[in-house]
Structures are given as C-alpha cells and as structure tokens.
Motif scaffolding. Structure first.
Motif, PDB file in Angstrom:
ATOM      1  N   CYS A   1      23.198  14.457 -79.452  1.00  0.00           N
ATOM      2  CA  CYS A   1      23.198  15.800 -80.040  1.00  0.00           C
ATOM      3  C   CYS A   1      23.177  16.933 -79.012  1.00  0.00           C
ATOM      4  CB  CYS A   1      22.033  15.938 -81.022  1.00  0.00           C
ATOM      5  SG  CYS A   1      22.293  14.972 -82.535  1.00  0.00           S
ATOM      6  N   PRO A   2      22.388  16.861 -77.935  1.00  0.00           N
ATOM      7  CA  PRO A   2      22.421  17.956 -76.955  1.00  0.00           C
ATOM      8  C   PRO A   2      23.802  18.196 -76.316  1.00  0.00           C
ATOM      9  CG  PRO A   2      20.399  16.719 -76.712  1.00  0.00           C
ATOM     10  CD  PRO A   2      21.245  15.940 -77.678  1.00  0.00           C
ATOM     11  N   PRO A   3      24.501  17.152 -75.835  1.00  0.00           N
ATOM     12  CA  PRO A   3      25.819  17.441 -75.248  1.00  0.00           C
ATOM     13  C   PRO A   3      26.881  17.827 -76.270  1.00  0.00           C
ATOM     14  CG  PRO A   3      25.424  15.074 -75.266  1.00  0.00           C
ATOM     15  CD  PRO A   3      24.134  15.732 -75.666  1.00  0.00           C
ATOM     16  N   THR A   4      26.752  17.336 -77.497  1.00  0.00           N
ATOM     17  CA  THR A   4      27.764  17.621 -78.517  1.00  0.00           C
ATOM     18  C   THR A   4      27.550  18.981 -79.175  1.00  0.00           C
ATOM     19  OG1 THR A   4      27.923  15.258 -78.996  1.00  0.00           O
ATOM     20  CG2 THR A   4      28.897  16.752 -80.602  1.00  0.00           C
ATOM     21  N   PHE A   5      26.287  19.322 -79.436  1.00  0.00           N
ATOM     22  CA  PHE A   5      25.987  20.536 -80.199  1.00  0.00           C
ATOM     23  C   PHE A   5      25.106  21.525 -79.441  1.00  0.00           C
ATOM     24  CE2 PHE A   5      26.526  17.056 -83.368  1.00  0.00           C
ATOM     25  CZ  PHE A   5      27.676  17.532 -83.974  1.00  0.00           C
ATOM     26  N   MET A   6      24.838  21.260 -78.174  1.00  0.00           N
ATOM     27  CA  MET A   6      24.020  22.119 -77.322  1.00  0.00           C
ATOM     28  C   MET A   6      22.655  22.403 -77.952  1.00  0.00           C
ATOM     29  SD  MET A   6      25.496  25.193 -74.940  1.00  0.00           S
ATOM     30  CE  MET A   6      25.320  26.580 -76.054  1.00  0.00           C
ATOM     31  N   THR A   7      22.085  21.382 -78.564  1.00  0.00           N
ATOM     32  CA  THR A   7      20.749  21.503 -79.131  1.00  0.00           C
ATOM     33  C   THR A   7      19.709  21.170 -78.060  1.00  0.00           C
ATOM     34  OG1 THR A   7      20.812  19.192 -79.860  1.00  0.00           O
ATOM     35  CG2 THR A   7      21.486  20.879 -81.455  1.00  0.00           C
TER      36      THR A   7
ATOM     37  N   ILE B   1      16.169  16.912 -82.156  1.00  0.00           N
ATOM     38  CA  ILE B   1      16.345  15.597 -82.769  1.00  0.00           C
ATOM     39  C   ILE B   1      15.878  14.562 -81.755  1.00  0.00           C
ATOM     40  CG2 ILE B   1      17.966  13.946 -83.750  1.00  0.00           C
ATOM     41  CD1 ILE B   1      19.687  16.242 -84.662  1.00  0.00           C
ATOM     42  N   GLN B   2      14.830  13.837 -82.116  1.00  0.00           N
ATOM     43  CA  GLN B   2      14.207  12.899 -81.186  1.00  0.00           C
ATOM     44  C   GLN B   2      14.153  11.496 -81.784  1.00  0.00           C
ATOM     45  OE1 GLN B   2      10.518  14.229 -79.284  1.00  0.00           O
ATOM     46  NE2 GLN B   2      10.817  16.265 -80.143  1.00  0.00           N
TER      47      GLN B   2
ATOM     48  N   ILE C   1      25.531   6.089 -90.987  1.00  0.00           N
ATOM     49  CA  ILE C   1      24.726   7.022 -91.787  1.00  0.00           C
ATOM     50  C   ILE C   1      24.024   8.033 -90.892  1.00  0.00           C
ATOM     51  CG2 ILE C   1      22.692   7.184 -93.283  1.00  0.00           C
ATOM     52  CD1 ILE C   1      23.662   4.487 -94.528  1.00  0.00           C
ATOM     53  N   LEU C   2      23.506   7.595 -89.751  1.00  0.00           N
ATOM     54  CA  LEU C   2      22.896   8.538 -88.815  1.00  0.00           C
ATOM     55  C   LEU C   2      23.938   9.517 -88.291  1.00  0.00           C
ATOM     56  CD1 LEU C   2      20.450   6.265 -86.763  1.00  0.00           C
ATOM     57  CD2 LEU C   2      19.958   7.676 -88.770  1.00  0.00           C
ATOM     58  N   ASN C   3      25.149   9.033 -88.030  1.00  0.00           N
ATOM     59  CA  ASN C   3      26.251   9.924 -87.636  1.00  0.00           C
ATOM     60  C   ASN C   3      26.467  10.995 -88.697  1.00  0.00           C
ATOM     61  OD1 ASN C   3      26.846   8.525 -85.291  1.00  0.00           O
ATOM     62  ND2 ASN C   3      28.590   7.426 -86.144  1.00  0.00           N
ATOM     63  N   MET C   4      26.480  10.574 -89.945  1.00  0.00           N
ATOM     64  CA  MET C   4      26.707  11.496 -91.057  1.00  0.00           C
ATOM     65  C   MET C   4      25.603  12.546 -91.129  1.00  0.00           C
ATOM     66  SD  MET C   4      27.911   8.962 -94.125  1.00  0.00           S
ATOM     67  CE  MET C   4      29.586   8.354 -94.238  1.00  0.00           C
ATOM     68  N   ILE C   5      24.359  12.092 -91.046  1.00  0.00           N
ATOM     69  CA  ILE C   5      23.226  13.010 -91.191  1.00  0.00           C
ATOM     70  C   ILE C   5      23.223  14.046 -90.073  1.00  0.00           C
ATOM     71  CG2 ILE C   5      20.704  13.182 -91.103  1.00  0.00           C
ATOM     72  CD1 ILE C   5      20.620  10.459 -92.572  1.00  0.00           C
ATOM     73  N   SER C   6      23.346  13.609 -88.828  1.00  0.00           N
ATOM     74  CA  SER C   6      23.283  14.555 -87.715  1.00  0.00           C
ATOM     75  C   SER C   6      24.507  15.474 -87.694  1.00  0.00           C
ATOM     76  CB  SER C   6      23.145  13.819 -86.377  1.00  0.00           C
ATOM     77  OG  SER C   6      24.218  12.932 -86.159  1.00  0.00           O
ATOM     78  N   THR C   7      25.697  14.918 -87.924  1.00  0.00           N
ATOM     79  CA  THR C   7      26.914  15.728 -87.858  1.00  0.00           C
ATOM     80  C   THR C   7      26.966  16.749 -88.992  1.00  0.00           C
ATOM     81  OG1 THR C   7      28.126  13.906 -86.828  1.00  0.00           O
ATOM     82  CG2 THR C   7      29.432  15.673 -87.792  1.00  0.00           C
TER      83      THR C   7
ATOM     84  N   TYR D   1      33.163  25.287 -85.732  1.00  0.00           N
ATOM     85  CA  TYR D   1      34.098  26.270 -86.290  1.00  0.00           C
ATOM     86  C   TYR D   1      35.383  25.523 -86.610  1.00  0.00           C
ATOM     87  CZ  TYR D   1      37.015  30.447 -86.769  1.00  0.00           C
ATOM     88  OH  TYR D   1      37.861  31.418 -87.243  1.00  0.00           O
ATOM     89  N   GLU D   2      35.849  25.635 -87.849  1.00  0.00           N
ATOM     90  CA  GLU D   2      36.927  24.763 -88.346  1.00  0.00           C
ATOM     91  C   GLU D   2      36.446  23.322 -88.155  1.00  0.00           C
ATOM     92  OE1 GLU D   2      40.502  26.110 -86.413  1.00  0.00           O
ATOM     93  OE2 GLU D   2      40.567  27.958 -87.608  1.00  0.00           O
ATOM     94  N   ASN D   3      37.151  22.524 -87.357  1.00  0.00           N
ATOM     95  CA  ASN D   3      36.629  21.171 -87.071  1.00  0.00           C
ATOM     96  C   ASN D   3      36.420  20.979 -85.575  1.00  0.00           C
ATOM     97  OD1 ASN D   3      39.270  21.049 -86.246  1.00  0.00           O
ATOM     98  ND2 ASN D   3      39.711  19.070 -87.193  1.00  0.00           N
ATOM     99  N   LEU D   4      36.124  22.077 -84.903  1.00  0.00           N
ATOM    100  CA  LEU D   4      35.973  22.048 -83.455  1.00  0.00           C
ATOM    101  C   LEU D   4      34.523  22.280 -83.040  1.00  0.00           C
ATOM    102  CD1 LEU D   4      39.106  24.178 -82.541  1.00  0.00           C
ATOM    103  CD2 LEU D   4      38.886  21.697 -82.379  1.00  0.00           C
ATOM    104  N   MET D   5      34.117  21.616 -81.964  1.00  0.00           N
ATOM    105  CA  MET D   5      32.774  21.802 -81.414  1.00  0.00           C
ATOM    106  C   MET D   5      32.722  23.130 -80.664  1.00  0.00           C
ATOM    107  SD  MET D   5      31.739  18.032 -79.931  1.00  0.00           S
ATOM    108  CE  MET D   5      33.333  17.592 -79.245  1.00  0.00           C
ATOM    109  N   VAL D   6      31.951  24.074 -81.178  1.00  0.00           N
ATOM    110  CA  VAL D   6      31.869  25.383 -80.528  1.00  0.00           C
ATOM    111  C   VAL D   6      30.499  25.620 -79.907  1.00  0.00           C
ATOM    112  CG1 VAL D   6      33.680  26.464 -81.901  1.00  0.00           C
ATOM    113  CG2 VAL D   6      31.319  26.486 -82.750  1.00  0.00           C
ATOM    114  N   ASP D   7      29.619  24.639 -79.997  1.00  0.00           N
ATOM    115  CA  ASP D   7      28.340  24.712 -79.296  1.00  0.00           C
ATOM    116  C   ASP D   7      28.244  23.603 -78.270  1.00  0.00           C
ATOM    117  OD1 ASP D   7      26.623  26.790 -79.520  1.00  0.00           O
ATOM    118  OD2 ASP D   7      25.639  26.101 -81.338  1.00  0.00           O
ATOM    119  N   VAL D   8      29.410  23.110 -77.847  1.00  0.00           N
ATOM    120  CA  VAL D   8      29.431  22.031 -76.862  1.00  0.00           C
ATOM    121  C   VAL D   8      28.859  22.533 -75.543  1.00  0.00           C
ATOM    122  CG1 VAL D   8      31.801  22.589 -76.121  1.00  0.00           C
ATOM    123  CG2 VAL D   8      30.885  20.293 -75.742  1.00  0.00           C
ATOM    124  N   HIS D   9      28.061  21.702 -74.908  1.00  0.00           N
ATOM    125  CA  HIS D   9      27.481  22.037 -73.607  1.00  0.00           C
ATOM    126  C   HIS D   9      28.478  21.620 -72.527  1.00  0.00           C
ATOM    127  CE1 HIS D   9      24.690  22.837 -70.478  1.00  0.00           C
ATOM    128  NE2 HIS D   9      24.473  21.578 -70.168  1.00  0.00           N
TER     129      HIS D   9
END
Length: 300
Positions: free
Chosen positions: A84-90, A95-96, A204-210, A220-228
């Motif tokens: 989640c941190p590299p994909t969504f810059m969280t 999420i631990q 299912i975990l993929n679904m929940i987090s995504t 935004y649309e289907n693009l990662m815009v918070d990517v680190h």
C-alpha cells in the motif's frame, strides 16, 4: 475430530490418485480447482462490499486497518499491507499486518505461535490499537486462536471486526461484525490451504485495500495518482499518467513533476486547472485529496 469436519481438511475426490499422476495431470487438476476461486468470491461480494465500506469509514475518521493471521494467512496480510505505501503513498501505519510469531515468522514457520489468543492481544496493544481501528482476522480453517484473539479484543474495545475464512459457520465468524466465508471445497493436497484458500484470501485482500484506496481518492480514472515515485520505474509511470490524463508531452510532464517533487496529484491539478503549485495544493487539501473534485472547484 473437530478438524476432520472442516471443508478445508476434507479429501478432494478428484486427487485421490495424486501420487500416481503425471506432472501435467497434476497441473491440469490444480488449474481446474483454481478456476473455482473467482466464482466462490463472486458469491460473497456483498460481504466484501460491507467490509470495504466499513474500512473506508474508519480510515476516513483517522483509524487504521490491521490484518491479523498466522502462517500463510499472516503472510498474505504482510504482502498486501506492504504494497500500500508504494502504490498509494500511504503511511506504513495506515494498513498494518500483525503476524503470529512476529516478523521472523514471515520467513520461517514458528510452530505453536498460532495457538496463542493472548499473544494477539499483546501484539495489538503494542500497536496502540483503539476502537477507531479495524481488524481483519484471517484464518482458512476459521478456528486459529491467534486471529480469533485479535478479533475478540478488538470487539471488546468497540472497534469494527471482520473475519476472513474458508469454512461455513467458522468459529471466528461468531465474534466478528462482518463474516467473509469463501467456500472452495477440499484442496488438491489435503489440508494445504496455501492453495485455493490462500489464493481466494489474497484476492479478497486485494479487493478490500484497492477499493478502499479508490474511495479515499488515491486513484484518478484508473490511474495511480498517489504513487510514491521513489525509483526510475515509478517516476516513468508518473510521467505516463500525467501524459494520459492531461495530453501534455513527455518533456512537459517531466517539467511539472520536477516542480511537484514527483507528486502526481498536484501536477494533474496544475495542468488541468492551469494554476500554480500552491493553488493546486490548496485545492487538493480543500477537496480532501480528490483530484476530480479539486479540478472542478477551480473551474466553478
């Protein structure tokens, strides 16, 4: 006898001659069994949807999500949380994963660690777990003490609890607010829930987090815009995303990203809204991180 009655412990009649099969026959059988995973998940999508909305609500109010499990189940939680941190810059704290036996159990099985309900409570206390947070207890059998202990403790505090298992009327389901039971039938290799059950739980975990991150405005649309954008590949992806959304050239995308220190969201708003970096950042903050709303607010 209790274990013998579980679906995940029963023998698969199609693989009774597994030790006599050729490698290709084994692969074909495993492939046929794996095809059942997506269909089984389809049957319980309403429960997954409930989980997503509860997690979203909690995270929106400053809560965190904890995946709790032992063995393969714990490792699935670690994998999803770490992405989640590299994909969504969280923040890594958002999420631990809490795994029986600690971090070392990710690489090497620590026998007996899954049998300790009390240890799960201690591990959550060490994370300063509160009623604002959410726990997802992951256990294929549905009876593993460690995640059950975590769910029980979380519920006592008033936190929202979710169970993820692969048996009907699982023990852990009795204690959770939202019960996700994905039923897949016996494994090709009897009792080896790292196969179908693990595949289903990972999906299912993929679904929940995504889905949660989409609802939080990380897409935004289907693009990662918070990517680190911390490496060459991700910086190039950031440029391509800017080009896709705004129709600027590769060079122009790079120039704007240099100004934003490779943050994609403000770069999009700057270009689409034709505004400065400071105005773009302000619009994003005022719209709670939602890029589409930030752009609309600048044109209204």
């Amino acid at each position: 006898m209790e274990l013998a009655g579980l679906t995940t412990e029963k023998r698969n009649t199609k693989s009774l001659q597994l030790d006599q099969m050729s490698s290709l026959e084994i692969l074909k059988l495993m492939n046929e069994e794996d095809k059942k995973v997506a269909l089984a998940i389809e049957a319980i999508l309403p429960q997954v949807d409930l989980a997503v909305n509860k997690v979203f609500h909690s995270l929106s109010l400053g809560g965190r999500l904890f995946y709790v499990g032992a063995g393969t189940s714990g490792r699935l939680g670690v994998m999803d949380a770490s992405e989640c941190p590299p994909t969504f810059m969280t923040s890594p704290d958002l999420i631990q994963a809490v795994m029986a036996g600690g971090e070392q159990a990710f690489f090497k099985a620590i026998e007996g660690s899954e049998d300790e309900e009390d240890q799960a409570i201690l591990d959550l206390k060490a994370k300063s777990f509160t009623k604002k947070d959410v726990v997802i207890g992951i256990t294929a059998s549905g009876r593993t003490p460690y995640p059950i202990g975590a769910v029980k403790y979380a519920k006592e505090l008033g936190a929202y609890t979710i169970s993820l298992s692969s048996n009907k009327e699982s023990v852990i389901s009795k204690y959770a607010d939202c019960n996700i039971e994905v039923i897949l039938g016996p494994e090709v290799l009897t009792g080896s829930t790292r196969l179908k059950a693990a595949s289903a739980h990972k999906m299912i975990l993929n679904m929940i987090s995504t889905a949660t991150m989409v609802k939080l405005g990380k897409v935004y649309e289907n693009l990662m815009v918070d990517v680190h954008a911390s490496n060459y590949k991700l910086r190039e992806r950031a440029k391509r995303n800017i080009m896709e959304i705004t129709n600027v050239t590769y060079e122009e995308a790079g120039e704007v990203l240099q100004q934003t220190n490779y943050e994609v969201k403000p770069a999009i708003v700057m270009i689409k809204g034709d505004v400065s970096l400071s105005v773009a950042r302000k619009a994003i903050v005022e719209n709670n991180g939602y890029v589409r709303n930030a752009i609309k607010s600048l044109s209204s």
